[in-house]
Design a protein around this motif. Structure first.
Motif, PDB file in Angstrom:
ATOM      1  N   UNK A 257       6.709  83.623  37.561  1.00 29.82           N
ATOM      2  CA  UNK A 257       5.579  84.267  38.228  1.00 29.82           C
ATOM      3  C   UNK A 257       5.551  85.775  37.995  1.00 29.82           C
ATOM      4  N   UNK A 258       4.332  86.291  37.955  1.00 29.76           N
ATOM      5  CA  UNK A 258       4.099  87.732  37.820  1.00 29.76           C
ATOM      6  C   UNK A 258       4.865  88.500  38.895  1.00 29.76           C
ATOM      7  N   UNK A 259       5.523  89.596  38.478  1.00 26.59           N
ATOM      8  CA  UNK A 259       6.185  90.489  39.427  1.00 26.59           C
ATOM      9  C   UNK A 259       7.627  90.144  39.722  1.00 26.59           C
ATOM     10  N   UNK A 260       8.074  88.940  39.302  1.00 24.87           N
ATOM     11  CA  UNK A 260       9.475  88.578  39.524  1.00 24.87           C
ATOM     12  C   UNK A 260      10.346  89.215  38.444  1.00 24.87           C
ATOM     13  N   UNK A 261      11.651  89.267  38.694  1.00 28.75           N
ATOM     14  CA  UNK A 261      12.565  90.025  37.833  1.00 28.75           C
ATOM     15  C   UNK A 261      13.579  89.098  37.168  1.00 28.75           C
ATOM     16  N   UNK A 262      13.749  89.251  35.856  1.00 31.59           N
ATOM     17  CA  UNK A 262      14.758  88.479  35.129  1.00 31.59           C
ATOM     18  C   UNK A 262      16.118  89.121  35.371  1.00 31.59           C
ATOM     19  N   UNK A 263      17.012  88.377  36.017  1.00 31.43           N
ATOM     20  CA  UNK A 263      18.340  88.926  36.337  1.00 31.43           C
ATOM     21  C   UNK A 263      19.390  88.578  35.298  1.00 31.43           C
ATOM     22  N   UNK A 264      19.163  87.507  34.501  1.00 32.10           N
ATOM     23  CA  UNK A 264      20.112  87.198  33.431  1.00 32.10           C
ATOM     24  C   UNK A 264      19.444  86.318  32.388  1.00 32.10           C
ATOM     25  N   UNK A 265      20.029  86.333  31.198  1.00 28.82           N
ATOM     26  CA  UNK A 265      19.584  85.447  30.135  1.00 28.82           C
ATOM     27  C   UNK A 265      18.279  85.839  29.473  1.00 28.82           C
ATOM     28  N   UNK A 266      17.692  84.838  28.810  1.00 29.15           N
ATOM     29  CA  UNK A 266      16.472  85.077  28.037  1.00 29.15           C
ATOM     30  C   UNK A 266      15.658  83.786  28.007  1.00 29.15           C
ATOM     31  N   UNK A 267      14.338  83.914  28.015  1.00 31.51           N
ATOM     32  CA  UNK A 267      13.481  82.733  27.934  1.00 31.51           C
ATOM     33  C   UNK A 267      12.198  83.059  27.189  1.00 31.51           C
ATOM     34  N   UNK A 268      11.659  82.037  26.535  1.00 30.57           N
ATOM     35  CA  UNK A 268      10.318  82.121  25.956  1.00 30.57           C
ATOM     36  C   UNK A 268       9.399  81.333  26.891  1.00 30.57           C
ATOM     37  N   UNK A 269       8.373  81.999  27.422  1.00 28.51           N
ATOM     38  CA  UNK A 269       7.486  81.375  28.405  1.00 28.51           C
ATOM     39  C   UNK A 269       6.041  81.409  27.899  1.00 28.51           C
ATOM     40  N   UNK A 270       5.333  80.324  28.135  1.00 29.76           N
ATOM     41  CA  UNK A 270       3.925  80.258  27.770  1.00 29.76           C
ATOM     42  C   UNK A 270       3.078  80.649  28.977  1.00 29.76           C
ATOM     43  N   UNK A 271       2.202  81.640  28.792  1.00 31.53           N
ATOM     44  CA  UNK A 271       1.387  82.171  29.892  1.00 31.53           C
ATOM     45  C   UNK A 271       0.325  81.151  30.290  1.00 31.53           C
ATOM     46  N   UNK A 272       0.287  80.852  31.600  1.00 28.06           N
ATOM     47  CA  UNK A 272      -0.711  79.899  32.116  1.00 28.06           C
ATOM     48  C   UNK A 272      -1.794  80.584  32.941  1.00 28.06           C
ATOM     49  N   UNK A 273      -1.445  81.726  33.571  1.00 28.99           N
ATOM     50  CA  UNK A 273      -2.400  82.415  34.449  1.00 28.99           C
ATOM     51  C   UNK A 273      -2.188  83.913  34.358  1.00 28.99           C
TER      52      UNK A 273
END
Length: 834
Positions: free
Chosen positions: A172-188
């Protein structure tokens, strides 16, 4: 294991345009306020505006339409100038806000690119990595040890683990990645995101007033109260003498208008906003204009090493293999290839850390088969511990498992069963590498076979394999940068996660002072507050630091009444950046969390820009001080020349009317806000000690000088007044000559107050074209009032002789230029003290 970016093509340019048309832009729209209307509302409740409006109304009520029209026109002019200055300040602030917006990595046309978060569209593939804010709602496509802090939505501070294979795969928008890495597809995107729906804004930061703003606000309020008291007193005297209510009120308003220094808050806002804009042009983003005020006070700068002092261009320099106890810079040897292969197993598949990027680069040049695509990452321990290390667990289809770790040498030694002799060999090799300025990592492997993994990676028993050393050369300009900051009276401290030997070696290469005075994180945490308070001032290099230790350093420096600036770029630097008076993030290598926590962003990661930032802070503070000293000095004679003749019952008690005062206000406003804001920095400003931030804006000596300047100008005006009485001049002639003397004094005061150290002959050489423009405009307007009959009649002036004008100008010159003698003594004193 995450696929490479090239396996994920992302949207094409045409797809992006179509998606933006269909789903809109990625911005949360709020109810827009009418900024212009708000500015007008704020302006009309200002005391000066109310006084002008009252005076204008009285002129119209009494049938004096000429003065009424002039005052109405003056109100429009003053309002236009005020709104223009506010608009210019607001434009500067908006430009800063726009440039400080977060960036995001997306995969488009098969390439990873960085774009403004607002440009993201539905369907984009986001690369979300540790330390970034997620810029839109989406679903995880691929991930690697990915965890997110969603407290902005849920209030829960614990990080949530997510992956493409788990039931929780949305971000979700505004949340913070605290570890690792991801590829995410934007839905909204935008208002349709979860954050957008509940109406939360990431930009709703309420900016508190700074101590300086509070001081100035209090000063203006006090002067307004003084004006109110004197206004009532003068109204009473005039009414007693004339028994005319409106006429008495008008004369009292003249004095009240002369007392209120409404230019001060306007000058402050203008100086800070335009100062931020000037810094922006230098490649320095100031997120809040109040930071500019603090910059000139910085006494200590805590800087990290990698990417700030060094180039942040890591290259693999050497390898040490324990099996043959040898250091090698030839990476094609069998023992070295094995060590690098293990180090690669312990690295992220898609590297973003400079050392891992260097490892990937060196490994790719080896002529060997890469087995990693045949294995899957089944478990991972992220970078953790004091000092830190990280561990990866890989497994193939046949059940073969590889568990590799890398990290601080001490961390790997602590988790390995080394003999005393082997420990000595490893530490000796590490020290030799470190003394060459290399950053050293230990590498280990474990044959762990159980399916129940330990809670902590430190619970594994590793086989220590060797060391990999990286070289990150110092920046070419860093030595000169440090020397300039030392000359400015600023202490420099290196705060790094690296070891003491590597850091000290790099520090000595760049001429860093007291490089032998070091303290590590564990020693620091063991100290009590009083001991640390003393040690923190004498220590120059802090090594093996972690977030809690960095916070303790900042607190201890603050306890020593230091104004602390701190550089940082990682997720864990956020708390320390927020705690420091001036948090400084790097524009390129800095994580979004660091940028959000910081007050200042160096766009090109160039630490030398701190010289520009501190110089700008000092220049703005110095010029603002000159402007306000000018305002105080010129207001005193206006107040007294209106008040003294009336209070003492002189023959011409009301020498000035509101039209004269408003004319003076029109001249003084641009002088203080435009001329002084545009003044160049005085050449000695970066060779003096930082000003104490706890001090009030003016020292007693400085305010005394300004008051004396005002009183001496008043004496000059009263001298001309008495000369006119002695010469049997009419009231109009007296008014004319006093007015010319005041205008002359104003011009000379503008010139002399450009420096309270250097002579006016020196400051005339300063490059500031606005001085000539404003003074020329003042002279032309005054000449028009004197020599154009229509204007002269309106202002109740009378044609005077050339000799009388020369006398007035001469008195104005003497009333102001005496301070040049004071400045000469001041320079002489400084010269002899050297």
């Amino acid at each position: 294991m995450i696929e490479s970016e090239t396996d994920l093509k992302g949207l094409s340019t045409e797809d992006v345009l179509q998606s933006r048309t269909s789903f809109g832009a990625n911005s949360i729209d709020h109810a827009k306020k009418n900024i212009f209307l708000n500015s007008v509302k704020e302006m009309v409740v200002e005391p000066m505006f109310l006084l002008l409006l009252t005076a204008t109304s009285i002129y119209f009520i009494t049938g004096d339409y000429g003065n009424g029209i002039f005052m109405a026109a003056a109100i429009l002019l003053v309002s236009a100038i005020s709104l223009y200055q506010e608009s210019k300040s607001r434009s500067a602030v908006n430009a800063l806000k726009k440039l400080s917006q977060p960036k995001s990595k997306v995969i488009r046309n098969g390439e990873t690119i960085e774009i403004a978060s607002e440009e993201i569209v539905v369907g984009d593939l986001l690369q979300c990595e540790e330390g970034t804010f997620i810029p839109a709602d989406g679903i995880i496509v691929k991930s690697n040890d990915f965890a997110v802090n969603e407290s902005v939505l849920t209030g829960e501070s614990m990080a949530v683990l997510k992956s493409e294979s788990s039931t929780i795969k949305t971000v979700f928008l505004g949340t913070i990645v605290t570890s690792g890495l991801a590829i995410c597809k934007v839905t909204t995107v935008g208002n349709k995101t979860e954050l957008g729906k509940i109406g939360k804004s990431l930009e709703n930061i309420v900016e508190e007033k700074t101590p300086l703003q509070v001081q100035m606000g209090n000063f203006v309020k006090k002067m307004s109260l003084v004006g109110l008291v004197i206004f009532a007193f003068v109204w009473a005297i005039n009414y007693y003498n004339s028994n005319e209510v409106l006429d008495s009120l008008l004369k009292a308003l003249t004095l009240a208008m002369s007392i209120i220094p409404e230019e001060i808050p306007v000058a402050f806002t203008t100086f800070m906003a335009l100062g931020s804009w000037r810094l922006l042009k230098m490649g320095i983003i100031v997120k809040q204009t109040k930071t500019v005020e603090t910059l000139g006070s910085a006494t200590v700068i805590c800087t990290d090493k990698t990417g700030t002092i060094t180039e942040n261009k890591m290259s693999l320099a050497q390898c040490y293999t324990l099996s043959d106890n040898s250091v090698n810079d030839n990476f094609s040897e069998n023992s070295t290839i094995e060590l690098l292969t293990i180090a690669m197993w312990a690295s992220e598949p898609i590297p973003f850390d400079p050392m891992e990027i260097a490892l990937h680069d060196a490994y790719s040049k080896l002529n060997i088969a890469d087995e990693r695509p045949n294995f899957k990452l089944v478990h991972e321990y992220p970078l953790s511990g004091k000092p830190p290390m990280m561990t990866h667990v890989f497994e193939n289809k046949n059940g073969k498992r590889i568990i590799a770790a890398k990290g601080a040498t001490e961390a790997l030694i602590a988790t390995s069963n080394l003999s005393s002799e082997e420990k000595e060999q490893v530490l000796s090799a590490m020290k030799k590498m470190a003394l060459q300025g290399y950053r050293v990592l230990g590498v280990g492997l474990t044959p762990f076979s159980s399916t129940t993994y330990p809670v902590k990676q430190q619970d594994f028993s590793f086989e220590f394999k060797g060391l990999v050393a990286f070289y990150d050369p110092p920046k070419a300009n860093i030595k000169a940068t440090f020397e300039t900051l030392y000359d400015a009276g600023i202490q420099l401290k290196i705060v790094t996660g690296d070891n003491a030997e590597t850091t000290a070696t790099i520090a000595k290469q760049i001429g860093f002072r007291n490089a032998d005075k070091t303290l590590n994180g564990d020693e620091l945490m063991a100290m009590d507050e009083e001991t640390l308070k003393a040690r923190v001032m004498e220590t120059a290099i802090f090594t093996r630091m972690f977030p809690e230790a960095k916070l303790k350093i900042i607190k201890a420096l603050k306890d020593n009444n230091q104004i602390v600036a701190m550089t940082g770029d990682g997720v864990n630097d956020g708390p320390a950046l927020k705690s420091a008076h001036i948090g400084i993030a790097m524009g390129k290598k800095g994580t979004e969390i660091a940028k959000q926590a910081a007050n200042l962003i160096l766009v090109d990661d160039d630490f030398s820009k701190m010289i520009d930032a501190i110089a700008m802070g000092r220049k703005i503070y110095s010029n603002l001080k000159k402007a306000i000293q000018y305002i105080i000095s010129i207001h005193i004679p206006i107040i007294l020349i209106v008040f003294i003749p009336l209070a003492l019952g002189w023959i011409y008690p009301n020498i000035f009317s509101p039209v004269h005062v408003i004319f003076l206000e029109i001249i003084m406003g641009p002088t203080c806000s435009i001329i002084y804001e545009n003044e160049p920095m005085e050449r000695n400003l970066m060779q003096v000690q930082p000003r104490p931030f706890t001090n009030t804006f003016f020292k007693l000596k400085e305010i005394t000088i300004s008051i004396i300047q005002g009183i001496v100008i008043t004496i000059g005006l009263l001298f001309v007044y008495q000369y006119c009485l002695y010469s049997n001049c009419s009231e109009s002639t007296t008014r004319t000559l006093v007015f010319v003397t005041l205008i002359s004094s104003n011009i000379f005061l503008t010139l002399t107050n450009r420096s309270f150290y250097y002579s006016v002959l020196t400051t005339l050489k300063y490059k500031n074209n606005l001085v000539f423009i404003i003074i020329s405009a003042t002279v032309l307007l005054t000449a028009a009032l004197l020599f154009i009959p229509l204007f002269a009649s309106f202002f109740e002036f009378e044609r005077v002789s050339a000799s009388q004008i020369v006398l007035s100008v001469l008195v104005g010159f003497i009333s102001v230029l005496w301070i040049e003698i004071y400045k000469a003594f001041k320079r002489r004193k400084v010269h002899y003290n050297k």
